[in-house]
Design a protein around this motif. Sequence first.
Motif, PDB file in Angstrom:
ATOM      1  N   GLY A  38      71.857  54.390  60.347  1.00 58.13           N
ATOM      2  CA  GLY A  38      72.435  54.190  58.944  1.00 58.13           C
ATOM      3  C   GLY A  38      73.456  52.908  58.622  1.00 58.13           C
ATOM      4  N   VAL A  39      73.826  52.136  59.725  1.00 61.79           N
ATOM      5  CA  VAL A  39      74.681  51.109  59.454  1.00 61.79           C
ATOM      6  C   VAL A  39      73.846  49.887  58.755  1.00 61.79           C
ATOM      7  CG1 VAL A  39      75.570  49.088  60.756  1.00 61.79           C
ATOM      8  CG2 VAL A  39      76.266  51.485  61.325  1.00 61.79           C
ATOM      9  N   ARG A  40      73.951  49.439  57.711  1.00 59.98           N
ATOM     10  CA  ARG A  40      73.332  48.495  56.661  1.00 59.98           C
ATOM     11  C   ARG A  40      73.819  47.074  56.846  1.00 59.98           C
ATOM     12  NH1 ARG A  40      69.836  51.051  57.530  1.00 59.98           N
ATOM     13  NH2 ARG A  40      69.093  52.898  56.696  1.00 59.98           N
ATOM     14  N   SER A  41      74.789  46.791  57.090  1.00 55.07           N
ATOM     15  CA  SER A  41      75.587  45.370  56.979  1.00 55.07           C
ATOM     16  C   SER A  41      74.749  44.725  57.976  1.00 55.07           C
ATOM     17  CB  SER A  41      76.888  45.485  57.104  1.00 55.07           C
ATOM     18  OG  SER A  41      77.486  44.330  57.620  1.00 55.07           O
ATOM     19  N   VAL A  72      81.720  51.952  67.380  1.00 52.20           N
ATOM     20  CA  VAL A  72      82.234  50.579  66.935  1.00 52.20           C
ATOM     21  C   VAL A  72      81.578  50.043  65.869  1.00 52.20           C
ATOM     22  CG1 VAL A  72      82.100  48.174  67.824  1.00 52.20           C
ATOM     23  CG2 VAL A  72      82.517  50.371  69.409  1.00 52.20           C
ATOM     24  N   ALA A  73      80.126  50.131  65.551  1.00 53.91           N
ATOM     25  CA  ALA A  73      79.573  49.527  64.301  1.00 53.91           C
ATOM     26  C   ALA A  73      80.194  50.051  63.154  1.00 53.91           C
ATOM     27  CB  ALA A  73      78.210  49.514  64.584  1.00 53.91           C
ATOM     28  N   ALA A 104      67.407  42.436  75.991  1.00 57.45           N
ATOM     29  CA  ALA A 104      66.512  43.641  75.582  1.00 57.45           C
ATOM     30  C   ALA A 104      67.057  44.977  75.217  1.00 57.45           C
ATOM     31  CB  ALA A 104      65.331  43.593  76.501  1.00 57.45           C
ATOM     32  N   ARG A 105      67.825  45.185  76.200  1.00 59.92           N
ATOM     33  CA  ARG A 105      68.709  46.547  75.843  1.00 59.92           C
ATOM     34  C   ARG A 105      69.663  46.458  74.589  1.00 59.92           C
ATOM     35  NH1 ARG A 105      70.860  48.507  81.831  1.00 59.92           N
ATOM     36  NH2 ARG A 105      68.656  47.833  82.960  1.00 59.92           N
ATOM     37  N   ARG A 106      70.087  45.358  74.481  1.00 64.10           N
ATOM     38  CA  ARG A 106      70.889  45.156  73.331  1.00 64.10           C
ATOM     39  C   ARG A 106      70.242  45.472  72.155  1.00 64.10           C
ATOM     40  NH1 ARG A 106      74.059  41.402  75.389  1.00 64.10           N
ATOM     41  NH2 ARG A 106      72.983  39.620  74.276  1.00 64.10           N
ATOM     42  N   ARG A 107      69.321  44.612  72.063  1.00 63.24           N
ATOM     43  CA  ARG A 107      68.095  44.847  70.797  1.00 63.24           C
ATOM     44  C   ARG A 107      67.772  46.284  70.441  1.00 63.24           C
ATOM     45  NH1 ARG A 107      65.818  40.173  72.405  1.00 63.24           N
ATOM     46  NH2 ARG A 107      64.234  41.045  73.563  1.00 63.24           N
ATOM     47  N   GLU A 108      67.463  47.112  71.627  1.00 69.56           N
ATOM     48  CA  GLU A 108      67.198  48.376  71.424  1.00 69.56           C
ATOM     49  C   GLU A 108      68.279  49.367  70.940  1.00 69.56           C
ATOM     50  OE1 GLU A 108      64.663  51.569  74.094  1.00 69.56           O
ATOM     51  OE2 GLU A 108      65.762  50.076  75.010  1.00 69.56           O
ATOM     52  N   MET A 109      69.255  49.138  71.629  1.00 69.29           N
ATOM     53  CA  MET A 109      70.426  49.775  71.109  1.00 69.29           C
ATOM     54  C   MET A 109      70.997  49.491  69.677  1.00 69.29           C
ATOM     55  SD  MET A 109      74.639  48.719  71.911  1.00 69.29           S
ATOM     56  CE  MET A 109      74.722  47.278  71.031  1.00 69.29           C
ATOM     57  N   VAL A 110      70.777  48.182  69.175  1.00 71.04           N
ATOM     58  CA  VAL A 110      71.121  48.071  67.608  1.00 71.04           C
ATOM     59  C   VAL A 110      69.933  48.592  67.069  1.00 71.04           C
ATOM     60  CG1 VAL A 110      71.124  46.093  65.894  1.00 71.04           C
ATOM     61  CG2 VAL A 110      72.450  45.973  67.982  1.00 71.04           C
ATOM     62  N   ALA A 111      68.758  48.410  67.289  1.00 74.76           N
ATOM     63  CA  ALA A 111      67.745  48.986  66.427  1.00 74.76           C
ATOM     64  C   ALA A 111      67.788  50.676  66.201  1.00 74.76           C
ATOM     65  CB  ALA A 111      66.218  48.835  67.065  1.00 74.76           C
ATOM     66  N   LEU A 112      67.992  51.245  67.531  1.00 75.35           N
ATOM     67  CA  LEU A 112      67.877  52.696  67.664  1.00 75.35           C
ATOM     68  C   LEU A 112      69.095  53.593  67.313  1.00 75.35           C
ATOM     69  CD1 LEU A 112      65.688  53.330  70.677  1.00 75.35           C
ATOM     70  CD2 LEU A 112      64.907  53.272  68.363  1.00 75.35           C
TER      71      LEU A 112
END
Length: 233
Positions: free
Chosen positions: A31-34, A78-79, A17-25
């Motif tokens: 602005g990472v689009r890939s 990193v992203a 859940a924390r990882r999903r939130e990290m990616v979303a926010l």
Amino acid sequence: MNLNASSIPRESTQFEARRREMVALQIRGRGVRSERVLAAMSTVPRHEFVPASQLSAAYSDNALHIGDGQTISQPYVVAAMTEALSLTGSEHVLEIGGGSGYQAAVLSTLANQVMAIELLPHLADTARERLARLGFSKVSVVQGDGSLGWAPGAPYEAILVAAAAPEIPPPLVDQLAEGGRLVIPVGSVEEQNLLCVVKCAGRVMQRVLFACRFVPLRGCYGWQTEPHGITQE
Ligand code: SAH
């Protein structure tokens, strides 16, 4: 029962859940689009790469200490660095400054092979064992001075430098394939610009991605350590 940080089960769904939130926010939201990069960041269990004492902060919007005075980069960095390499899946990638192995794990889900070089033997050994345990079989970790690149594996279609350099180390340009991409923070010890360098017809073209602050690159083309700090040579 006396629970300490190291006895918290790391597979817990709370980390997903924390990882999903990290990616979303932190990552999509900035602005990472890939979609490939977003998927990689959603998959790799960052909490497995941080010390037990940092477990609760594994998905926070920060760089974290990983021991020996070194850090695992902020998730967004990193992203963004990974996205700048435009990986399609076929590449042979070199990472300099393997640290915890997290960035290498992310790269390995998007490329064919990743060679990670880490200067500090203890970190190199730990990262190698961790990546093997977690099944990141496309990553090899070697201990050495990555400011010299890693000639036996050259040429590389992509090179990522995860430590701040005073200049672009010439061996890295030499070891970059034609059309290859190099992402590297260049500047002073206090502040750098993250550069994306592309090798085209033997020449290099570079653009600035953003200002950043990384730990120093040591070694032949890095910063030399002195008893009272770091000086450029
Ligand atoms: N990418 C890492 C974090 C890197 S921190 C991760 O995902 O965890 C920068 C790392 O660069 C540190 O571990 C430091 O020891 C390493 N380093 C510094 N100079 C180096 C050099 N010349 N060659 C290889 N590694 C170096």
